[in-house]
Enzyme design. Structure first.
Site, PDB file in Angstrom:
ATOM      1  N   CYS A 425       0.838  -1.195   0.000  1.00  0.00           N
ATOM      2  CA  CYS A 425       0.000   0.000   0.000  1.00  0.00           C
ATOM      3  C   CYS A 425       0.883   1.259   0.000  1.00  0.00           C
ATOM      4  O   CYS A 425       1.442   1.608  -1.030  1.00  0.00           O
ATOM      5  CB  CYS A 425      -0.963  -0.014   1.185  1.00  0.00           C
ATOM      6  SG  CYS A 425      -2.332   1.145   1.036  1.00  0.00           S
ATOM      7  N   HIS A 552      -3.491  -5.320   0.184  1.00  0.00           N
ATOM      8  CA  HIS A 552      -2.927  -5.827   1.439  1.00  0.00           C
ATOM      9  C   HIS A 552      -2.972  -7.355   1.444  1.00  0.00           C
ATOM     10  O   HIS A 552      -3.958  -7.950   1.901  1.00  0.00           O
ATOM     11  CB  HIS A 552      -3.712  -5.283   2.638  1.00  0.00           C
ATOM     12  CG  HIS A 552      -3.508  -3.839   2.910  1.00  0.00           C
ATOM     13  ND1 HIS A 552      -2.604  -3.373   3.841  1.00  0.00           N
ATOM     14  CD2 HIS A 552      -4.077  -2.736   2.354  1.00  0.00           C
ATOM     15  CE1 HIS A 552      -2.637  -2.045   3.860  1.00  0.00           C
ATOM     16  NE2 HIS A 552      -3.521  -1.639   2.971  1.00  0.00           N
ATOM     17  N   GLU A 554      -1.636  -9.383   3.350  1.00  0.00           N
ATOM     18  CA  GLU A 554      -1.569  -9.970   4.689  1.00  0.00           C
ATOM     19  C   GLU A 554      -2.941 -10.382   5.226  1.00  0.00           C
ATOM     20  O   GLU A 554      -3.039 -11.260   6.095  1.00  0.00           O
ATOM     21  CB  GLU A 554      -0.918  -8.992   5.682  1.00  0.00           C
ATOM     22  CG  GLU A 554      -1.700  -7.727   5.992  1.00  0.00           C
ATOM     23  CD  GLU A 554      -1.390  -6.561   5.069  1.00  0.00           C
ATOM     24  OE1 GLU A 554      -1.587  -5.402   5.484  1.00  0.00           O
ATOM     25  OE2 GLU A 554      -0.951  -6.820   3.934  1.00  0.00           O
TER      26      GLU A 554
END
Length: 589
Positions: A425, A552, A554
């Protein structure tokens, strides 16, 4: 804006629940997890672990997190105060505990699985404005408590595990500590829910602290006694105690807790400190917590012996690992590890798959800046020494201009020294700014977030964004990224898929008008959105691993199923990326 969001939420819940047989509501079993004495005891991990054990018994599990704060959602909250904001597939910005639920239980939750005081009050006030209460005086009881009960009962039957029909058990975590004034309406609503569904459909597990004071080492039960007494005064009596302690509880401590808290000895669970949180479900299983919970909920006859072989293997593998990899995490919120919790967990998943332990070196980005060399020379020298000793560099997301100069220096170091780099990001935008300045010679290139007068705006505010409202106005949730270059590293890591489906949370993007200029530097935008105008993935040629992503990754990483980008990042750090790309095996070496 907020009224519209709440109306949409209520409409969505009604539509989803209408397709499910309403008779199922009465069959739902609830497990409520509350906390006492102090905050930060690990209620989220406890709730997740209870769900894991019940799921291992063959039951379908869903989760709800109640946050008593007045915010509509977690989207505008500071990471320093509340940890990271976790983003769901539907774009919900929620408490980080929902990330624990998704990772532990492998679910895809919705924004409605996170209840806040703000959401409840907003929904009730919206109804009042519409005249739905027929002129009655709107009060906390019954209107607020009814709204809470209805929300819980409706959301609990919405499937989140990819199967049809409602789950068997809904695990509810009540945030905060018993006695907090803001949680009182929720306590009352849950008391009413218990009364309406019956004791055999409702199980209350109270998480409490058993401290040890002085050199004698005596385990003190008085704080838990007071906490249980307060909970009982509010109309709820715990069926189980989950006692947090540094060491295993003495039998005498269990007996004392049972006597003074009116909880059977067999229902006093001990969650003592363990090497890693993957041991918690095993702790509960070893204490036969599942048997007691299943008997209480009258599910024993339909459940099976819990199969936790995968969890056992995962916990034992982690404990046995000796080799590690040094990862430089250059960020803005490094003072609180929970600010990057999903990133940390993703690194853990990738490292376990690579038979390594993660050694994360936290670097405050501002300590790398030239100004720091004058104001705090020791911190500056330490930060640079740490960066140079790392095997790879990660710059995670964030907002605001603090520390940006340091992140740019970290990206430059990784690029020039061919150190594996992953920018997420903001980290992707940082790499664009760095290359524009130091490779293309655009010295004042910047993001309009940091300098709205820059002559070379390589990162700009998204046209559809709102500059007047902060909550839920970003580009949020799962969105497709189309791979533009089939032979790029990212495409190979995602098993040559034509697209990547990951979650987003941003309001700035790479300026599409600057893309052709930026690609003259050797930078290549290998992933774009479905319009082809929004840059999603960048890679740098002639570099072992230099990847920036606007999304993202994650948020979708799971134990045993690590994020492809994080796995590639770690493999590049230990020099094993190329062999893996030649023969990838579902995220495992």
């Amino acid at each position: 804006m907020l009224r519209s969001n709440i109306s949409q939420t209520l409409g969505r819940i009604t539509i989803q629940s209408s397709v499910i047989d309403c008779k199922k509501k009465a069959e739902m079993k609830y497990v409520l997890v509350t906390g006492g004495v102090v905050s930060g005891l690990g209620k989220g991990v406890t709730a997740s672990s209870i769900g894991v054990v019940l799921k291992a018994c063959g039951l379908r599990v869903t989760s709800i997190k109640i946050d008593p704060y007045l915010n509509i959602d977690a989207g505008t909250m500071s990471p320093f105060e509340h940890g990271e904001v976790f983003v769901l597939d539907d774009g919900g910005e929620v408490d980080l505990d929902l990330g624990n639920y998704e990772r532990f239980l492998d679910l895809k939750l919705t924004r409605d699985n996170n209840i806040t005081t703000g959401k409840i009050y907003q929904s009730v006030l919206e109804k009042e404005r519409q005249g739905d209460y027929l002129g009655k005086t709107v009060q906390v009881v019954p209107h607020i408590t009814d709204a809470i009960k209805n929300w819980i009962e409706t959301v609990s039957i919405i499937p989140v595990d990819g199967k049809e029909g409602p789950a068997d058990v809904c695990v509810i975590e009540l945030g905060g500590t018993v006695g907090d004034i803001e949680s009182m309406p929720f306590i009352e609503a849950l008391r009413q829910l218990l009364f309406s569904v019956g004791q055999n459909n409702f199980c209350l597990i109270h998480v409490s602290l058993i401290p040890v004071l002085g050199v004698v080492g005596e385990q003190k039960t008085k704080p838990t006694q007071h906490s249980v007494r307060e909970l009982r005064a509010l109309g709820l009596t715990p069926h189980f105690l989950a006692c947090r302690s540094a060491e295993p509880l003495f039998e005498s401590t269990r007996q004392k807790l049972s006597q003074f808290c009116h909880v059977p000895v067999g229902n006093i669970l001990n969650i003592h400190d363990v090497p890693n949180i993957w041991h918690i479900p095993l702790l509960l299983r070893n204490q036969n917590a599942h048997d007691a919970i299943l008997r209480h909920l009258e599910l024993f006859s339909v459940a099976k012996t819990p199969n936790l072989e995968e969890w056992t293997g995962r916990a034992e593998i982690f404990d046995s690992l000796t080799n590690s990899v040094r990862i430089a995490m250059v960020g803005k919120y490094v003072g609180m590890a929970d600010s990057y919790l999903s990133v940390v967990k993703s690194l853990l998943h990738a490292c376990i798959a690579s038979s390594l332990k993660p050694a994360i070196d936290w670097i405050a980005a501002s300590d790398l800046e030239d100004e720091s060399a004058k104001s705090t020379p020791e911190a500056h020298a330490t930060a640079w020494r740490t960066l140079r000793n790392a095997a790879c560099v990660l710059v995670p997301g964030g907002f605001g201009d603090r520390g940006v100069k340091g992140m740019i220096l970290a990206a430059k170091y990784a690029r020039e020294n061919k150190v594996p780099y992953l920018g997420i990001c903001l980290g992707m935008q940082i790499s664009v700014i760095e290359i524009a300045r130091n490779v293309l010679g655009l010295e004042r290139a910047n993001s309009t977030e940091f300098d709205d007068r820059t002559p070379d705006p390589v990162v700009i505010f998204m046209p559809e964004g709102s500059k007047t409202h902060m909550g839920s106005t970003m580009r949020l949730g799962s969105r497709k990224t189309l791979v533009q270059t089939p032979d790029c590293i990212t495409a190979k890591l995602y098993h040559n898929s034509e697209y990547v489906d990951e979650r987003h949370r941003h309001r700035y993007e790479v300026n599409p008008d600057m893309v052709s200029i930026l690609e003259e530097s050797g930078l290549k935008f290998v992933g774009k959105d479905e319009t082809g105008k929004r840059m999603e993935i960048l890679e740098l040629k002639d570099h072992p691993f230099y990847v920036g992503v606007q999304f993202h990754p994650e948020y979708k990483s799971r134990p045993g199923r690590p994020s492809p980008l994080f796995l590639g990042f770690i493999l590049a750090a230990i020099g094993k990326l190329e062999p893996y790309l030649q023969n990838p095996r579902n995220g495992r070496l």
